[in-house]
Design an enzyme around this catalytic site. Structure first.
Site, PDB file in Angstrom:
ATOM      1  N   LYS A 249      15.693  34.035  14.575  1.00  0.00           N
ATOM      2  CA  LYS A 249      17.125  34.307  14.620  1.00  0.00           C
ATOM      3  C   LYS A 249      17.914  33.133  15.187  1.00  0.00           C
ATOM      4  O   LYS A 249      18.281  32.222  14.468  1.00  0.00           O
ATOM      5  CB  LYS A 249      17.393  35.611  15.359  1.00  0.00           C
ATOM      6  CG  LYS A 249      16.855  36.836  14.610  1.00  0.00           C
ATOM      7  CD  LYS A 249      17.386  38.123  15.166  1.00  0.00           C
ATOM      8  CE  LYS A 249      16.751  39.346  14.491  1.00  0.00           C
ATOM      9  NZ  LYS A 249      17.035  39.458  13.058  1.00  0.00           N
TER      10      LYS A 249
ATOM     11  N   PHE B  93      10.435  47.358  16.447  1.00  0.00           N
ATOM     12  CA  PHE B  93      10.943  46.761  15.221  1.00  0.00           C
ATOM     13  C   PHE B  93      10.524  45.296  15.213  1.00  0.00           C
ATOM     14  O   PHE B  93      11.036  44.483  15.983  1.00  0.00           O
ATOM     15  CB  PHE B  93      12.463  46.863  15.093  1.00  0.00           C
ATOM     16  CG  PHE B  93      12.946  46.290  13.773  1.00  0.00           C
ATOM     17  CD1 PHE B  93      12.945  47.070  12.632  1.00  0.00           C
ATOM     18  CD2 PHE B  93      13.349  44.979  13.674  1.00  0.00           C
ATOM     19  CE1 PHE B  93      13.343  46.547  11.404  1.00  0.00           C
ATOM     20  CE2 PHE B  93      13.752  44.440  12.459  1.00  0.00           C
ATOM     21  CZ  PHE B  93      13.753  45.228  11.321  1.00  0.00           C
TER      22      PHE B  93
ATOM     23  N   ASP C 200       7.348  39.425  21.344  1.00  0.00           N
ATOM     24  CA  ASP C 200       8.297  39.225  20.250  1.00  0.00           C
ATOM     25  C   ASP C 200       9.689  39.037  20.859  1.00  0.00           C
ATOM     26  O   ASP C 200      10.363  39.987  21.229  1.00  0.00           O
ATOM     27  CB  ASP C 200       8.279  40.431  19.304  1.00  0.00           C
ATOM     28  CG  ASP C 200       9.232  40.276  18.126  1.00  0.00           C
ATOM     29  OD1 ASP C 200      10.103  39.383  18.174  1.00  0.00           O
ATOM     30  OD2 ASP C 200       9.124  41.057  17.172  1.00  0.00           O
TER      31      ASP C 200
END
Length: 409
Positions: free
Chosen positions: A264, A150, A235
């Site tokens: 984030k 994801f 990531d």
């Protein structure tokens, strides 16, 4: 004659949820809770009910809601300057980039806004590097990725997703990606060739259920990419910035990727901030006009991002994630065979597989919500736990007690 001021009527949770239905596109399926206030690890709905936040915005709220150092930094900057665009320099960006590069042990920073933008930027940088430095023929660069990944929701990113919910109906898809099983070095090696610009993986797959690879996998990816003459792009948008007990999850194997993607938590739960960080050899391939972002590196984002880096520089939050992570693992271990089939945890992050007969992950999340604890499901009967790194041991124990109650009552 001046009309009397109108007093807005306060709408309750059910009414607000119904009001969203005709005007909001259905890109999410939220739990039926309407948050109005928050502080630390706690949120409060419009009726005043309090909930312990055990999701922390998918790690965007690593430092809790409204951390005083972060809100103070935002307030100070709001009174000075919020946006110049990158048409001009601003007085906050250099310090942010310097300190973020030092924190992550890298040389250059490419500031962006969202996690998906960081991934897209990393893909562009890897391809540019492949053409300019490695010598891959034009338009033939490939990137190797892992199944069940994801990385975001843009059309390029869903092109290499294996989740049909994310892909179906959004083609045609962007070419240039090769998908191999996660945690399988042999399959990855078979997919890498002279056209490979990079291997792009999550050190821990969050959306897939907090899947942690076998010891040695990340080191193996690093060695494979070094031998093959391609980049290792990690990531760390969910796994980075303290979540796993280290600044970056790759540090658990002493691995240094060529490029790291951050987001984030970098915005402190206040503004969207992301970044691509890496070596000068790689990020230096970009020239003016080849990439950009109006809001990337804006003064408000840089001020908040710098305050986030300052918190991480102390090492306090990495230590908290390690120490409280032991409490989390101990509590979940006690529940195995008592409603929990199994779990995977690193730091303050866990994917918990619930006995399917007890309900889906969504149903378990709704039951926990009714008991005052907020979590989110992933797939099937799996829920994820990712509380703010500011959570106390008592709060964490209380959440685990509530989980036990929901699973065993």
């Amino acid at each position: 004659m001046t009309a009397p001021a109108r007093t807005a009527r306060t709408r309750g949770s059910e009414e607000l949820i119904r009001a969203e239905e005709p005007v909001l596109a259905h890109n999410y399926h939220p739990l039926p809770v309407v948050v109005a206030r928050a502080e630390g690890a706690w949120v409060e709905d419009v009726e005043g009910r309090r909930y312990l936040d055990m999701l922390a915005g998918y790690s965007a709220l690593n430092f809790g809601h409204r951390h005083p150092a972060l809100t103070e930094a935002a307030h100070r900057q709001l009174d000075r300057l919020t946006l110049t665009s990158r048409a001009f320099h601003n007085d906050r960006l250099a310090s942010f980039a310097e300190r973020l590069a030092t924190l992550t042990g890298t040389e250059m920073v490419l500031p962006m806004n969202t996690g998906a933008e960081a991934v897209e930027s990393g893909i562009k940088v890897a391809r540019k590097w492949a053409y300019d430095v490695k010598g891959v023929p034009a338009d033939r660069a490939t990137i190797v990725v892992a199944a069940d990944n994801f990385h975001g929701r843009t059309t390029t990113i869903v092109s290499f997703s294996t989740d049909e919910t994310a892909r179906s109906g959004f083609g045609p898809f962007t070419p240039g990606f090769r998908v191999v099983p996660y945690n399988d070095l042999a399959a990855m090696e078979a997919a890498v060739d002279e056209t490979t610009a990079a291997v792009l993986i999550e050190p821990i797959q969050g959306e897939a259920g907090v899947l942690i690879p076998d010891p040695g996998y990340l080191a193996g990816v690093r060695e494979l990419t070094r031998r093959a003459g391609c980049l290792f792009v990690a990531d760390e948008i969910q796994s980075g910035l303290g979540r796993t007990g280290r600044t970056l999850a790759v540090e658990h194997e002493s691995v240094v990727p060529d490029v790291v993607l951050l987001g984030k938590a970098l915005g402190g739960g206040i503004v969207p901030v992301s970044a691509v960080v890496g070596s000068r050899e790689v990020l230096g391939v970009l020239r003016p006009g080849e990439h950009g972002s109006t809001f990337g590196g804006n003064p408000l984002a840089a001020a908040v991002g710098t305050a986030v880096v300052e918190l991480l520089e102390t090492g306090e939050f990495q230590r908290r994630a390690t120490e409280l992570g032991a409490v989390l693992r101990e509590g979940l271990t006690a529940l195995v065979g008592r409603g929990v089939v199994g779990f995977r945890a690193r730091g303050l992050w866990a994917g918990v597989d619930v006995e399917p007969a007890l309900g889906t992950g969504r149903e378990i999340s709704e039951r926990l919500m009714r008991e005052g604890v907020l979590v989110k499901d992933t797939h099937g009967s799996t829920i994820r736990l990712a509380p703010p790194l500011t959570v106390t041991g008592e709060e964490l124990a209380g959440a685990l007690g509530t989980l036990e109650k929901v699973l065993t009552s």
